[in-house]
Design a protein around this motif. Sequence first.
Motif, PDB file in Angstrom:
ATOM      1  N   ILE A  92       0.840  -1.201   0.000  1.00 43.79           N
ATOM      2  CA  ILE A  92       0.000   0.000   0.000  1.00 43.79           C
ATOM      3  C   ILE A  92       0.872   1.247   0.000  1.00 43.79           C
ATOM      4  N   THR A  93       0.511   2.200  -0.843  1.00 42.56           N
ATOM      5  CA  THR A  93       1.141   3.521  -0.854  1.00 42.56           C
ATOM      6  C   THR A  93       0.057   4.554  -0.595  1.00 42.56           C
ATOM      7  N   LEU A  94       0.274   5.429   0.364  1.00 40.44           N
ATOM      8  CA  LEU A  94      -0.715   6.453   0.699  1.00 40.44           C
ATOM      9  C   LEU A  94      -0.428   7.738  -0.076  1.00 40.44           C
ATOM     10  N   GLY A  95      -1.508   8.435  -0.433  1.00 35.31           N
ATOM     11  CA  GLY A  95      -1.348   9.667  -1.205  1.00 35.31           C
ATOM     12  C   GLY A  95      -2.255  10.774  -0.722  1.00 35.31           C
ATOM     13  N   ASN A  96      -1.870  11.995  -1.041  1.00 39.03           N
ATOM     14  CA  ASN A  96      -2.682  13.176  -0.764  1.00 39.03           C
ATOM     15  C   ASN A  96      -3.746  13.268  -1.857  1.00 39.03           C
ATOM     16  N   GLY A  97      -4.727  12.373  -1.771  1.00 39.54           N
ATOM     17  CA  GLY A  97      -5.661  12.169  -2.872  1.00 39.54           C
ATOM     18  C   GLY A  97      -5.017  11.276  -3.920  1.00 39.54           C
ATOM     19  N   SER A  98      -5.821  10.735  -4.819  1.00 44.56           N
ATOM     20  CA  SER A  98      -5.239   9.856  -5.840  1.00 44.56           C
ATOM     21  C   SER A  98      -4.413  10.632  -6.856  1.00 44.56           C
ATOM     22  N   ASN A  99      -4.652  11.949  -6.988  1.00 41.60           N
ATOM     23  CA  ASN A  99      -3.784  12.756  -7.868  1.00 41.60           C
ATOM     24  C   ASN A  99      -2.329  12.635  -7.468  1.00 41.60           C
ATOM     25  N   ASP A 100      -2.063  12.713  -6.184  1.00 44.86           N
ATOM     26  CA  ASP A 100      -0.708  12.600  -5.664  1.00 44.86           C
ATOM     27  C   ASP A 100      -0.086  11.284  -6.108  1.00 44.86           C
ATOM     28  N   LEU A 101      -0.867  10.229  -6.068  1.00 41.84           N
ATOM     29  CA  LEU A 101      -0.371   8.910  -6.467  1.00 41.84           C
ATOM     30  C   LEU A 101      -0.064   8.851  -7.958  1.00 41.84           C
ATOM     31  N   SER A 227      -9.497   6.430  -4.352  1.00 42.72           N
ATOM     32  CA  SER A 227      -9.691   7.704  -3.667  1.00 42.72           C
ATOM     33  C   SER A 227     -10.641   7.521  -2.493  1.00 42.72           C
ATOM     34  N   MET A 228     -10.375   8.239  -1.408  1.00 45.73           N
ATOM     35  CA  MET A 228     -11.327   8.285  -0.298  1.00 45.73           C
ATOM     36  C   MET A 228     -12.008   9.650  -0.244  1.00 45.73           C
ATOM     37  N   GLY A 233     -16.389  10.581   1.532  1.00 41.39           N
ATOM     38  CA  GLY A 233     -16.705  11.933   1.992  1.00 41.39           C
ATOM     39  C   GLY A 233     -15.537  12.696   2.583  1.00 41.39           C
ATOM     40  N   LEU A 234     -14.317  12.480   2.066  1.00 43.39           N
ATOM     41  CA  LEU A 234     -13.132  13.110   2.652  1.00 43.39           C
ATOM     42  C   LEU A 234     -12.442  14.060   1.673  1.00 43.39           C
ATOM     43  N   ALA A 235     -13.200  14.688   0.775  1.00 42.51           N
ATOM     44  CA  ALA A 235     -12.604  15.533  -0.264  1.00 42.51           C
ATOM     45  C   ALA A 235     -11.762  16.657   0.331  1.00 42.51           C
ATOM     46  N   GLY A 236     -12.231  17.265   1.406  1.00 41.64           N
ATOM     47  CA  GLY A 236     -11.497  18.368   2.008  1.00 41.64           C
ATOM     48  C   GLY A 236     -10.226  17.941   2.715  1.00 41.64           C
ATOM     49  N   LEU A 237     -10.086  16.653   2.988  1.00 46.62           N
ATOM     50  CA  LEU A 237      -8.881  16.141   3.644  1.00 46.62           C
ATOM     51  C   LEU A 237      -7.840  15.661   2.648  1.00 46.62           C
ATOM     52  N   ARG A 238      -8.252  15.311   1.438  1.00 42.97           N
ATOM     53  CA  ARG A 238      -7.365  14.799   0.384  1.00 42.97           C
ATOM     54  C   ARG A 238      -6.648  13.529   0.844  1.00 42.97           C
ATOM     55  N   VAL A 261       0.661  12.802   3.691  1.00 46.93           N
ATOM     56  CA  VAL A 261      -0.720  12.735   4.175  1.00 46.93           C
ATOM     57  C   VAL A 261      -0.736  13.307   5.589  1.00 46.93           C
ATOM     58  N   ASN A 262      -1.548  14.316   5.811  1.00 43.05           N
ATOM     59  CA  ASN A 262      -1.522  14.992   7.109  1.00 43.05           C
ATOM     60  C   ASN A 262      -2.240  14.175   8.183  1.00 43.05           C
ATOM     61  N   SER A 263      -2.021  14.542   9.427  1.00 42.88           N
ATOM     62  CA  SER A 263      -2.522  13.743  10.551  1.00 42.88           C
ATOM     63  C   SER A 263      -4.046  13.738  10.636  1.00 42.88           C
ATOM     64  N   LEU A 264      -4.702  14.838  10.238  1.00 39.76           N
ATOM     65  CA  LEU A 264      -6.167  14.878  10.277  1.00 39.76           C
ATOM     66  C   LEU A 264      -6.754  13.953   9.215  1.00 39.76           C
ATOM     67  N   ALA A 265      -6.117  13.904   8.050  1.00 39.07           N
ATOM     68  CA  ALA A 265      -6.575  13.000   6.998  1.00 39.07           C
ATOM     69  C   ALA A 265      -6.388  11.547   7.406  1.00 39.07           C
TER      70      ALA A 265
END
Length: 372
Positions: A92-101, A227-228, A233-238, A261-265
């Motif tokens: 698994i690789t985590l991203g700041n939204g799937s764009n980041d990936l 994407s999540m 429902g996490l668009a604002g968290l990316r 990926v930030n801690s809130l996300a």
Amino acid sequence: MTINYLSLAVREVSLLSPYVPGKSIDELERETGMASHRIIKLASNETPMRPNPHVIQAIQDELRNITRYPDASGFRLKAKLSEKFGLKSEAITLGNGSNDLLFMIAQAFLGAGRNAVFSQHSFSVYEAAAKATGASTQEVLALNWGSDLDQILTAINRETRVIFLANPNNPTGTWFDRRAFEAFIDRVPRETIVVLDEAYIEYADDPSLPNGLDYLHSYPNLIVSRSMCKAYGLAGLRIGFAASSPEVAGILNRVRQPFNVNSLALAGACAALDDDTYLQRGRQVNRQGQQQLQEGLSRLGISWIPSRTNFLAVNFERPARSVYDALLMEGIIVRRLDGYGMPNHLRISVGLKTENIRLLDALGSIMRKGSW
């Protein structure tokens, strides 16, 4: 002395155009003076539902830690993704939204002398990510607004390192079934990476579509991006993730930005994965909204491209800019598709029942006035 800084940029970057997102509610409020509570946004394929209260609680609990960097490995989130989807954590690789990936994949596998292949009318980030690395691109003509898998195979050559493939596709909503995908990936050279972008798979609601995660053990050249930001429902968290072979994930982690990926996300995504009820409710809202929009558009004599997503690409059979502008004046934001070679279409996200009614009423009024 005047300096042309664009001339100083890397040539491939200088030729790119900035990504143009759907207009925001704040932006329309600034432009028109219209009160924000009168504006509805049906442009960016976000869930129309209120935020998940469990996610809000998780974020509030995490706020006490925002003076510290997030867990760079995303250990807890990877563990939950592993449990939910039957994946190895190291795959698994985590991203700041799937764009980041998508940009990570391009940076890892593309560059000068290599090329990427993708379909006409597919997500614009595929081209941007590839060209930013100095790679060339091959856009394959669409078939019935969707991916022509046979022609994509024909486009592969010795320099092809990445194929970007969305299922369902954005912005058209089209899809291909399991049998077509299996016939396709069996014929892709193993040295070519296949990126299966499943940003909208939670809305597909059709067992004939392939679940890309089921094919990872058989095809080490497959990367599945999810994407999540949409159904969860996490668009604002990316937040998004990619699943692949551990070897490929290891390569992506070499170019992944530290703490991307930030801690809130991270906290919000963990809570979202624990609450299947919210996800199922969102799917139900989308099914009902799709039916409502389709029935309303049919009454208005307006066609659309069949979709397995949470949006419709609606065909006005003439340049749709005037309809877009008229909807803005009604406080309704949708998405123009001129940049995707679809000037006669508008992409309309499925909203809540009241939002869908308002959209359909506005379209009916626009047609009666002949202002399109």
